[in-house]
Motif scaffolding. Structure first.
Motif, mmCIF file in Angstrom:
data_model
loop_
_atom_site.group_PDB
_atom_site.id
_atom_site.type_symbol
_atom_site.label_atom_id
_atom_site.label_comp_id
_atom_site.label_asym_id
_atom_site.label_seq_id
_atom_site.Cartn_x
_atom_site.Cartn_y
_atom_site.Cartn_z
ATOM 1 N N ILE A 28 35.384 -1.894 69.847
ATOM 2 C CA ILE A 28 34.920 -3.039 70.624
ATOM 3 C C ILE A 28 33.993 -3.889 69.757
ATOM 4 C CG2 ILE A 28 33.505 -3.751 72.584
ATOM 5 C CD1 ILE A 28 34.563 -1.311 74.070
ATOM 6 N N CYS A 29 34.248 -5.184 69.719
ATOM 7 C CA CYS A 29 33.455 -6.105 68.900
ATOM 8 C C CYS A 29 32.503 -6.866 69.814
ATOM 9 C CB CYS A 29 34.372 -7.061 68.150
ATOM 10 S SG CYS A 29 33.487 -8.158 67.018
ATOM 11 N N HIS A 30 31.261 -6.409 69.863
ATOM 12 C CA HIS A 30 30.292 -6.990 70.786
ATOM 13 C C HIS A 30 29.956 -8.441 70.421
ATOM 14 C CE1 HIS A 30 29.715 -3.190 72.830
ATOM 15 N NE2 HIS A 30 29.575 -2.593 71.662
ATOM 16 N N GLN A 31 29.956 -8.733 69.123
ATOM 17 C CA GLN A 31 29.639 -10.106 68.729
ATOM 18 C C GLN A 31 30.728 -11.079 69.181
ATOM 19 O OE1 GLN A 31 29.999 -7.440 66.713
ATOM 20 N NE2 GLN A 31 30.625 -7.996 64.624
ATOM 21 N N LEU A 32 31.988 -10.645 69.151
ATOM 22 C CA LEU A 32 33.067 -11.509 69.635
ATOM 23 C C LEU A 32 32.964 -11.705 71.140
ATOM 24 C CD1 LEU A 32 35.635 -13.121 69.205
ATOM 25 C CD2 LEU A 32 36.937 -10.976 69.304
ATOM 26 N N ILE A 35 30.323 -14.266 71.795
ATOM 27 C CA ILE A 35 30.762 -15.615 71.444
ATOM 28 C C ILE A 35 31.686 -16.178 72.522
ATOM 29 C CG2 ILE A 35 32.240 -16.886 69.831
ATOM 30 C CD1 ILE A 35 30.954 -15.019 67.638
ATOM 31 N N ILE A 36 32.565 -15.358 73.053
ATOM 32 C CA ILE A 36 33.456 -15.805 74.123
ATOM 33 C C ILE A 36 32.645 -16.139 75.374
ATOM 34 C CG2 ILE A 36 35.309 -15.084 75.679
ATOM 35 C CD1 ILE A 36 36.468 -13.526 73.269
ATOM 36 N N LYS A 37 31.630 -15.339 75.658
ATOM 37 C CA LYS A 37 30.747 -15.631 76.801
ATOM 38 C C LYS A 37 30.056 -16.981 76.616
ATOM 39 C CE LYS A 37 26.634 -13.952 79.249
ATOM 40 N NZ LYS A 37 25.598 -12.876 79.324
ATOM 41 N N VAL A 38 29.546 -17.219 75.427
ATOM 42 C CA VAL A 38 28.882 -18.492 75.141
ATOM 43 C C VAL A 38 29.873 -19.654 75.248
ATOM 44 C CG1 VAL A 38 27.730 -19.835 73.338
ATOM 45 C CG2 VAL A 38 27.097 -17.448 73.711
ATOM 46 N N SER A 39 31.105 -19.446 74.782
ATOM 47 C CA SER A 39 32.128 -20.486 74.875
ATOM 48 C C SER A 39 32.376 -20.881 76.323
ATOM 49 C CB SER A 39 33.435 -20.011 74.228
ATOM 50 O OG SER A 39 33.257 -19.771 72.841
ATOM 51 N N HIS A 40 32.377 -19.892 77.219
ATOM 52 C CA HIS A 40 32.549 -20.188 78.643
ATOM 53 C C HIS A 40 31.344 -20.959 79.183
ATOM 54 C CE1 HIS A 40 36.322 -18.233 79.302
ATOM 55 N NE2 HIS A 40 35.885 -17.035 78.956
ATOM 56 N N LEU A 71 43.588 -7.142 70.184
ATOM 57 C CA LEU A 71 43.401 -6.525 71.493
ATOM 58 C C LEU A 71 42.475 -5.311 71.429
ATOM 59 C CD1 LEU A 71 47.037 -6.779 72.923
ATOM 60 C CD2 LEU A 71 45.014 -7.996 73.745
ATOM 61 N N LYS A 72 42.495 -4.601 70.311
ATOM 62 C CA LYS A 72 41.642 -3.416 70.154
ATOM 63 C C LYS A 72 40.154 -3.774 70.079
ATOM 64 C CE LYS A 72 45.092 -0.719 67.581
ATOM 65 N NZ LYS A 72 45.402 -0.139 66.241
ATOM 66 N N LEU A 73 39.854 -5.057 69.882
ATOM 67 C CA LEU A 73 38.455 -5.477 69.790
ATOM 68 C C LEU A 73 37.781 -5.544 71.159
ATOM 69 C CD1 LEU A 73 38.806 -8.327 67.121
ATOM 70 C CD2 LEU A 73 38.136 -5.944 66.746
ATOM 71 N N GLY A 74 38.545 -5.290 72.227
ATOM 72 C CA GLY A 74 37.969 -5.261 73.560
ATOM 73 C C GLY A 74 37.637 -6.640 74.091
ATOM 74 N N LEU A 75 38.619 -7.513 74.104
ATOM 75 C CA LEU A 75 38.386 -8.896 74.528
ATOM 76 C C LEU A 75 38.124 -8.977 76.027
ATOM 77 C CD1 LEU A 75 41.281 -10.653 72.586
ATOM 78 C CD2 LEU A 75 38.891 -10.498 71.912
ATOM 79 N N PRO A 76 37.276 -9.899 76.442
ATOM 80 C CA PRO A 76 37.115 -10.153 77.884
ATOM 81 C C PRO A 76 38.432 -10.612 78.502
ATOM 82 C CG PRO A 76 35.373 -11.207 76.611
ATOM 83 C CD PRO A 76 36.389 -10.734 75.625
ATOM 84 N N THR A 77 38.538 -10.523 79.811
ATOM 85 C CA THR A 77 39.775 -10.897 80.500
ATOM 86 C C THR A 77 40.099 -12.373 80.304
ATOM 87 O OG1 THR A 77 39.351 -9.209 82.168
ATOM 88 C CG2 THR A 77 40.971 -10.898 82.713
ATOM 89 N N GLU A 78 39.096 -13.222 80.473
ATOM 90 C CA GLU A 78 39.307 -14.666 80.353
ATOM 91 C C GLU A 78 38.891 -15.141 78.964
ATOM 92 O OE1 GLU A 78 40.770 -16.742 82.441
ATOM 93 O OE2 GLU A 78 41.187 -15.109 83.841
ATOM 94 N N LYS A 192 27.318 -10.871 61.108
ATOM 95 C CA LYS A 192 27.395 -9.524 60.544
ATOM 96 C C LYS A 192 25.992 -8.955 60.383
ATOM 97 C CE LYS A 192 29.191 -6.818 56.678
ATOM 98 N NZ LYS A 192 30.052 -6.792 55.477
ATOM 99 N N SER A 193 25.769 -7.768 60.944
ATOM 100 C CA SER A 193 24.422 -7.187 60.924
ATOM 101 C C SER A 193 24.318 -5.894 60.138
ATOM 102 C CB SER A 193 23.936 -6.932 62.357
ATOM 103 O OG SER A 193 24.800 -6.019 63.013
ATOM 104 N N ALA A 194 25.452 -5.226 59.842
ATOM 105 C CA ALA A 194 25.355 -3.907 59.214
ATOM 106 C C ALA A 194 26.572 -3.638 58.337
ATOM 107 C CB ALA A 194 25.227 -2.818 60.280
#
Length: 226
Positions: A28-32, A35-40, A71-78, A192-194
């Motif tokens: 799961i990519c939390h940063q992605l 970013i999608i949340k911010v885009s909304h 898809l493996k990055l755990g994308l939000p539904t929308e 990128k943090s780590a």
């Protein structure tokens, strides 16, 4: 919104530009997700990822394989209706042919160099490693440029290399955010943090993006405002 072929221009309205997420494959990519949340929240119809979406997938694959890795990055539904992805040439990102991927109601366009129309502005997007392949060296060149009063020096040189004049260039790669409306160049910065689970990365993440609100561009630090 749409693309007739690989050389046509993609039309967007409100648009979020990000780069250098460095998501680890199969996790799961939390940063992605952020970013999608911010885009909304910004009501963006387009999300542009200017390379280094992945950290560790630099090998040849098909767009079909890439779809499942995304898809493996755990994308939000929308998702935003249109996502544009310009993979890096030199490292990190998959080596994949240009094309498109459908994800539900969203479509991802894969371009080495993307041409986007935003109102009266044409924006060219690339990762930036076509200028200096090594990201650490590109970072240092921009740091030195800043010290001598020439910010976004790598971006300026990449714009010259692409023979761009009145168009905007937005690229990643250096991990240094910046926006110059006079020279029409910009860099969204890095998320990128780590290096891994426990080892911090030597360049601190900026958690920044560039947002086009339908009229103008601005550099945004969303974690400070949400």
């Amino acid at each position: 919104m749409g693309v007739k072929n690989l050389t046509s221009t993609i039309n967007c309205e409100k648009t979020v530009f990000v780069s250098d997420l460095h998501c680890r494959s199969g996790r799961i990519c939390h940063q992605l997700a952020m970013i999608i949340k911010v885009s909304h929240l910004l009501q963006a119809s387009c999300l542009v990822v200017a390379g280094d979406l992945f950290e560790d997938l630099h090998y040849r694959m098909s767009t079909y394989q890439l779809k499942f890795e995304i898809l493996k990055l755990g994308l939000p539904t929308e998702l935003p209706p249109l996502i544009i992805y310009t993979p890096s040439f030199s490292s990190h990102d998959p080596i994949v042919d240009e094309g498109s991927i459908n994800l539900g109601r969203s479509r991802i366009y894969i371009r080495r160099v993307a041409h986007i129309q935003l109102g009266d502005d044409e924006v060219v997007v690339a990762h930036g490693d076509i200028g200096i392949a090594n990201g650490a060296i590109a970072h240092l060149v921009d740091r030195v440029g800043s010290l001598v009063g020439r910010k976004l020096l790598v971006e300026e040189k990449v714009k010259e290399k692409l023979n761009l004049r009145n168009q905007w260039l937005i690229m990643g790669h250096t991990h240094i955010p910046g926006l110059d409306t006079t020279r029409r160049i910009g860099n969204p910065g890095s998320w990128k943090s780590a290096w891994g689970k426990w080892l911090p990365y030597w360049r601190k993440p900026t958690y920044s993006l560039i947002f086009y609100d339908g009229k103008s561009f601005r550099l945004v630090y969303p974690l400070k405002t949400i």
